[in-house]
Design a protein around this motif. Structure first.
Motif, PDB file in Angstrom:
ATOM      1  N   ARG A 191      25.533 -71.227 -31.069  1.00  0.00           N
ATOM      2  CA  ARG A 191      24.959 -69.937 -31.556  1.00  0.00           C
ATOM      3  C   ARG A 191      24.793 -70.064 -32.976  1.00  0.00           C
ATOM      4  N   SER A 192      25.765 -70.747 -33.813  1.00  0.00           N
ATOM      5  CA  SER A 192      25.651 -70.664 -35.292  1.00  0.00           C
ATOM      6  C   SER A 192      24.726 -71.826 -35.838  1.00  0.00           C
ATOM      7  N   GLY A 193      24.000 -72.415 -34.835  1.00  0.00           N
ATOM      8  CA  GLY A 193      23.135 -73.568 -35.321  1.00  0.00           C
ATOM      9  C   GLY A 193      23.750 -74.968 -35.506  1.00  0.00           C
ATOM     10  N   CYS A 194      24.982 -75.055 -34.983  1.00  0.00           N
ATOM     11  CA  CYS A 194      26.062 -76.203 -35.274  1.00  0.00           C
ATOM     12  C   CYS A 194      26.399 -76.241 -36.544  1.00  0.00           C
ATOM     13  N   ARG A 195      26.638 -75.023 -37.422  1.00  0.00           N
ATOM     14  CA  ARG A 195      26.979 -74.989 -38.776  1.00  0.00           C
ATOM     15  C   ARG A 195      28.635 -74.754 -38.742  1.00  0.00           C
ATOM     16  N   ARG A 198      21.781 -80.390 -27.362  1.00  0.00           N
ATOM     17  CA  ARG A 198      21.955 -79.012 -27.741  1.00  0.00           C
ATOM     18  C   ARG A 198      21.359 -78.170 -26.735  1.00  0.00           C
TER      19      ARG A 198
END
Length: 596
Positions: free
Chosen positions: A540-544, A580
């Protein structure tokens, strides 16, 4: 007294004693006959209450009495009556004025100027079951005469038989009167039913018949009717009726269903108490059957310390009238439900040829297709339940839930599914439906061991939109059954996953989920870890790392450790857009299969 005189006295005694069937008259004739035909001056017949320790004068013969008030009760300690009963033989007091053993007779004989007393036990009882004795008195001192005593015993035997016969005849008269009253009450009750009297009016009539507060449970009409309060000091009628609907409705209906499978008076008491312990009542429940099927119940209510004496004939009469009333309600409900189900079947199966004709038929049954309706479908997956009064039970639940705002719901069956159609004229009412849906699920779980799958959330206006919405509901129901889903499933107006589920087989979807994230889910369930939630938040966090760690409340190093463990143990990595996407899709599919 010679033999001829004795026979004449005996004949006169028989004639006088048999001259009446009235108990009081028989007793008067008996004591009068004894005194007139045996030479005793006066006498009385008493009922002896041993437990209360007194004798009660039932009838007295004294031709010399001139408007004098005489005692009607005698303490047994001062009377020979108890001795006569215990020994079952006459007690002869030759001179009562000097009889110190019986101080009561001694004082009375001195005041009234009599001498000899004879007390004899009788072989009969009064209406209360107390034994009876006869006492005769002479103003002169009399010697004990065995022959006269034998004559007295013979007359007493005849008199006792006459008393018992009078009891039987009175019981017959009372029974005949009770039967006539029951027949008249039965006629009036059936008159109320055949005149199509409302259930509240019929409930009042039953209360007047039984002289007790009652509750009528009608499963066919999905209603409970409460009459007057069993204890007005604690609850007035209005508060009692509210308590029955709000507090006692569920335990009463549950007890009725259980008692419908049992028998015996000891099984038919139900305790009615509020949760705060402010009041408690007891109900005597009579299940009401139609063709062997439980259709309702009559509950006679009373306070715990006030058990009413119910006449079995009147109770059966009330139950019969209520069964007839429920049968009429059941007939009307079945007819309306079948007619509505036929119309809905034509619509959902898209078999209508004339839309106007179908719309008019629906309108005649209270289903206005021009009005926005909310649709909920209950799928029990067991066709047998539809034959056991399932629609009636669901309709009862919905009636209770929507009672405060006026029930305008329509309930009908189709295959093993139940349709609930509720008009939704405004957005505010749509918000109200959300809470009704939640309450419905709570009720269904409490009423049925296996909760159904309930699809809800769709609103339609018109014939074709209804058919289209039903098709969409059908796809969701298939999804739910493929994944073993139970509970509430809300339809989504914008979800494309619905179409994905319907296009793929259930086994394909399960395999896809298992291959992508199955090991993570199983490990979390077995070891109470949080790898699935960590992976979901990471995607959900864009893989950050930093935004994900903040969202989970973790240190970045802890998050990095978890990701490394998932790669090492499960082989899960999200290092490419394709991987992803696979993981996100698997997570979405898993969440839908788990939560819808």
């Amino acid at each position: 007294m010679n033999e001829h005189s004795k026979l004449l006295s005996l004949r006169a005694a028989i004639s006088q004693i048999d001259s009446s069937s009235n108990l009081d008259e028989v007793l008067r004739q008996l004591i009068g006959t004894v005194c007139k035909n045996t030479g005793w001056t006066m006498g009385s017949i008493m009922a002896i209450d041993v437990e209360a320790d007194f004798g009660q004068v039932m009838v007295r013969y004294d031709p010399t009495l001139i408007a004098a008030a005489l005692p009607d009760q005698w303490t047994l300690r001062t009377s020979p009556a108890l001795i006569a009963l215990k020994r079952n033989e006459p007690v002869f007091i030759e001179d009562a004025q000097s009889a110190e053993a019986f101080p009561g007779y001694q004082r009375d004989s001195q005041d009234r100027d009599y001498r000899t007393v004879l007390t004899m036990p009788m072989t009969c009882h009064d209406a209360a079951g107390c034994p009876m004795v006869l006492s005769v008195i002479s103003r002169e001192v009399k010697a004990r005469d065995p022959e006269e005593l034998l004559l007295l015993e013979t007359i007493l035997h005849l008199g006792s038989n006459a008393v018992e016969r009078a009891h039987r005849m009175k019981a017959q008269r009372d029974n005949t009167q009770r039967l006539q009253q029951t027949l008249e009450a039965h006629r009036k009750l059936l008159g109320h039913v055949l005149d199509d009297t409302s259930e509240p009016t019929l409930t009042e009539a039953v209360e007047a018949l039984l002289h007790a507060p009652v509750i009528l449970v009608d499963f066919s009409g999905n209603q409970i009717f409460a009459g007057r309060s069993p204890d007005p000091r604690r609850l007035d009628d209005e508060d009692w009726q509210r308590a029955v609907l709000d507090t006692f409705a569920r335990p009463i209906t549950a007890a009725a269903r259980q008692m419908g499978q049992r028998s015996g008076p000891s099984d038919r008491l139900v305790q009615l108490a509020d949760h705060g312990g402010r009041y408690a009542f007891v109900g005597r429940m009579e299940p009401l059957f139609l063709d062997g099927t439980l259709a309702g119940a009559l509950v006679v209510c009373f306070a715990p310390d006030d058990t009413p004496a119910l006449d079995p004939l009147l109770l059966e009469s009330a139950c019969l009238a209520l069964r007839v009333q429920i049968a009429r309600t059941h007939s009307r409900f079945s007819s309306d439900t079948h007619a509505l189900s036929d119309v809905l079947r034509e619509i959902v199966e898209a078999k209508w040829r004339n839309a106007t004709e179908v719309t008019q038929r629906a309108m005649s049954l209270g289903f206005d297709l021009a009005v926005p309706h909310h649709l909920a479908v209950l799928d029990f997956a067991d066709p047998g339940l539809m034959q056991s009064g399932l629609i009636v039970e669901v309709r009862r639940i919905l009636t209770r839930l929507t009672r405060a705002e006026g029930d305008r719901s329509l309930v009908a069956g189709y295959a093993h599914r139940i349709l609930w159609l509720h008009p939704v004229p405004s957005a505010a009412r749509r918000e109200r439906l959300e809470s009704l849906q939640e309450a419905l699920m709570v009720e269904l779980k409490a009423s049925f061991p296996d909760a159904p799958l309930v699809v809800t959330g769709g609103v339609f206006v018109g014939l074709q939109p209804f058919a289209d919405l039903w098709t969409r509901y059908g796809r969701l129901l298939d999804i739910g059954h493929n994944f073993g889903i139970k509970g509430l499933l809300r339809i989504s107006d914008s979800s494309s996953l619905e179409m994905l589920f319907s296009a793929l087989s259930a086994s394909d979807v399960r395999s896809y989920i298992a291959d992508s994230i199955g090991q993570i889910v199983q490990h979390d369930q077995a070891h109470h870890t949080d790898y699935f939630e960590t992976l979901s938040a990471y995607l959900r966090s864009g893989c950050r790392l930093k935004p994900c760690a903040d969202a989970l409340g973790l240190h970045v190093s802890t998050l990095r450790y978890r990701l490394d463990r998932m790669k090492e143990v499960f082989g899960v990595v999200a290092d490419t857009p394709e991987r992803r996407f696979d993981l996100e899709l698997a997570i979405r599919l898993y969440l839908i299969a788990r939560t819808v």
